[in-house]
Structures are given as C-alpha cells and as structure tokens.
Design a protein around this motif. Sequence first.
Motif, PDB file in Angstrom:
ATOM      1  N   LYS A  67       0.820  -1.219   0.000  1.00 50.91           N
ATOM      2  CA  LYS A  67       0.000   0.000   0.000  1.00 50.91           C
ATOM      3  C   LYS A  67       0.852   1.266   0.000  1.00 50.91           C
ATOM      4  CE  LYS A  67      -3.996  -1.930   2.345  1.00 50.91           C
ATOM      5  NZ  LYS A  67      -4.791  -1.929   3.566  1.00 50.91           N
ATOM      6  N   ASP A  68       2.101   1.154   0.434  1.00 52.18           N
ATOM      7  CA  ASP A  68       2.974   2.325   0.513  1.00 52.18           C
ATOM      8  C   ASP A  68       3.701   2.634  -0.797  1.00 52.18           C
ATOM      9  OD1 ASP A  68       2.288   2.713   3.152  1.00 52.18           O
ATOM     10  OD2 ASP A  68       3.965   1.520   3.924  1.00 52.18           O
ATOM     11  N   PRO A  75       4.454   4.189  -4.372  1.00 52.07           N
ATOM     12  CA  PRO A  75       4.009   5.459  -4.948  1.00 52.07           C
ATOM     13  C   PRO A  75       2.828   5.222  -5.897  1.00 52.07           C
ATOM     14  CG  PRO A  75       6.356   5.066  -5.405  1.00 52.07           C
ATOM     15  CD  PRO A  75       5.821   3.854  -4.722  1.00 52.07           C
ATOM     16  N   SER A  76       1.920   6.161  -5.964  1.00 46.92           N
ATOM     17  CA  SER A  76       0.761   6.001  -6.854  1.00 46.92           C
ATOM     18  C   SER A  76       1.027   6.743  -8.159  1.00 46.92           C
ATOM     19  CB  SER A  76      -0.511   6.495  -6.177  1.00 46.92           C
ATOM     20  OG  SER A  76      -0.348   7.828  -5.745  1.00 46.92           O
ATOM     21  N   ARG A  77       1.837   6.113  -8.998  1.00 40.41           N
ATOM     22  CA  ARG A  77       2.124   6.713 -10.303  1.00 40.41           C
ATOM     23  C   ARG A  77       1.074   6.243 -11.302  1.00 40.41           C
ATOM     24  NH1 ARG A  77       8.432   6.900 -11.430  1.00 40.41           N
ATOM     25  NH2 ARG A  77       8.656   4.698 -10.914  1.00 40.41           N
ATOM     26  N   THR A  78       0.931   6.977 -12.383  1.00 38.53           N
ATOM     27  CA  THR A  78      -0.132   6.646 -13.329  1.00 38.53           C
ATOM     28  C   THR A  78       0.346   5.767 -14.483  1.00 38.53           C
ATOM     29  OG1 THR A  78       0.257   8.750 -14.453  1.00 38.53           O
ATOM     30  CG2 THR A  78      -1.524   8.681 -12.829  1.00 38.53           C
ATOM     31  N   ARG A 110       4.783   1.978 -12.755  1.00 40.26           N
ATOM     32  CA  ARG A 110       4.168   1.174 -11.691  1.00 40.26           C
ATOM     33  C   ARG A 110       4.765  -0.229 -11.656  1.00 40.26           C
ATOM     34  NH1 ARG A 110      -1.859   1.036 -12.914  1.00 40.26           N
ATOM     35  NH2 ARG A 110      -1.926  -0.226 -11.019  1.00 40.26           N
ATOM     36  N   ASP A 127       8.158  -0.029 -10.055  1.00 39.20           N
ATOM     37  CA  ASP A 127       8.000   0.115  -8.601  1.00 39.20           C
ATOM     38  C   ASP A 127       7.655  -1.232  -7.961  1.00 39.20           C
ATOM     39  OD1 ASP A 127       8.515   2.825  -8.772  1.00 39.20           O
ATOM     40  OD2 ASP A 127       6.394   3.407  -8.718  1.00 39.20           O
ATOM     41  N   ALA A 138      -2.774  -7.274  -7.700  1.00 38.28           N
ATOM     42  CA  ALA A 138      -2.147  -5.952  -7.801  1.00 38.28           C
ATOM     43  C   ALA A 138      -1.213  -5.907  -9.009  1.00 38.28           C
ATOM     44  CB  ALA A 138      -1.381  -5.624  -6.516  1.00 38.28           C
TER      45      ALA A 138
END
Length: 195
Positions: A75-76, A78-81, A86, A89, A133
Amino acid sequence: MARKQGSHSDITGPRVRDAALRLIAQHGYAAVSMRQIAGEVGMQAGALYNYTPDKQTLLFDLMKDHMVALLAALKDLPSRTEALARLEDFTRFHIRFHVPRPDQVFVSYMELRNLSPENFAMIEAMRRRYEDALEDILRAGEAEGAFDMKDTRVTAMALIAMLTGISNWYRADGRLETETIETIYWDLVRKAVTT
C-alpha cells in the motif's frame, strides 16, 4: 502450570514464532515437532501451548503474518499513473521486501500444502490480492499499449515466481548489491512485457 519467572509473553511469543520459522525453513513442517520448537526456545514442550494451540495454527500464523506485512507494505508504493513506472515500482518493491526474508518466503511458498483447507483458503485469498495488484498493472499497461502479452494472468504468475525465486540464491555478502540485482531483474521484467 505457572509461567517461568522472567518469562514475558511479548518476548517469548516472538521467540517461539522465530524458532518455528527457522526450524520449518530448515527441515520442513512435517519434520519439525512442537518439542523441537520448545527446545529451541528453552522451554518445556507443554509451555509452548501458552503461545499457540497447535502446530497447524503456528504455521498459519507465520504465513498470515508474512502476507499481512507484504500487503501493508504494498500500500505504501508510490501512486504513479504510467503502467511501466508502476511495474518498475512493483518489481523493485517485491525484491526489497523478499530478499531479507528468505525463511518467510520459503515457508510461505513451500509449506502451503500443509495448511488445513480452511487456513489454505485464507492464505490463498491474501496471495490472490497481491497477485491481482500485479495483474492490474499489467492490464493497465495493455490498455495503454505499452505491454504486449499472450495471457495477463499467466504473465503475472510467471513474474512473481521469477521475482520470488531470488530468495533461493541471493546472499547479502555476494558479489552484487541488492540495487544492482533490482536493476537486472527490472530489465528482465520489462523485456518480458514490452515489444
């Protein structure tokens, strides 16, 4: 039976789990007895049941703790688009999380067959959340036109197997640092999904 003087559940409980993890990773679940675990911690076998009702529960708790920590850490990220970012990551995260935990990884993947059906279903559901995920990232990459795969689910499972396999051979005192290994693995993952 009274607890031994100086015994603290917040200290002894983790010691019991650590000993069980170490022994199961070395010898396998079926070969490890509760008596061995107790001996490793320095207690009588009967006292072990103050910390776990049985060996099956102990195995389940070890696997559950691993999956809870993995999902919480995920959950930690980064929220990249962009899907490619992603995926990088996720790849680096998977390696960083698993490399320092070889015993947890071994037990979590190799001892699933020893779980009761109910416990297996709970661990499998947690694993599925993690696999989903990665699959979501792969589907996003397909939608962007950045990834090209024959089957998204098979690709996700193959990538996780490859990334998790690092725990079988990587040694911190080896010739390559973790960052270098991450970069090599990221290159392999990227090439597996891009044209």
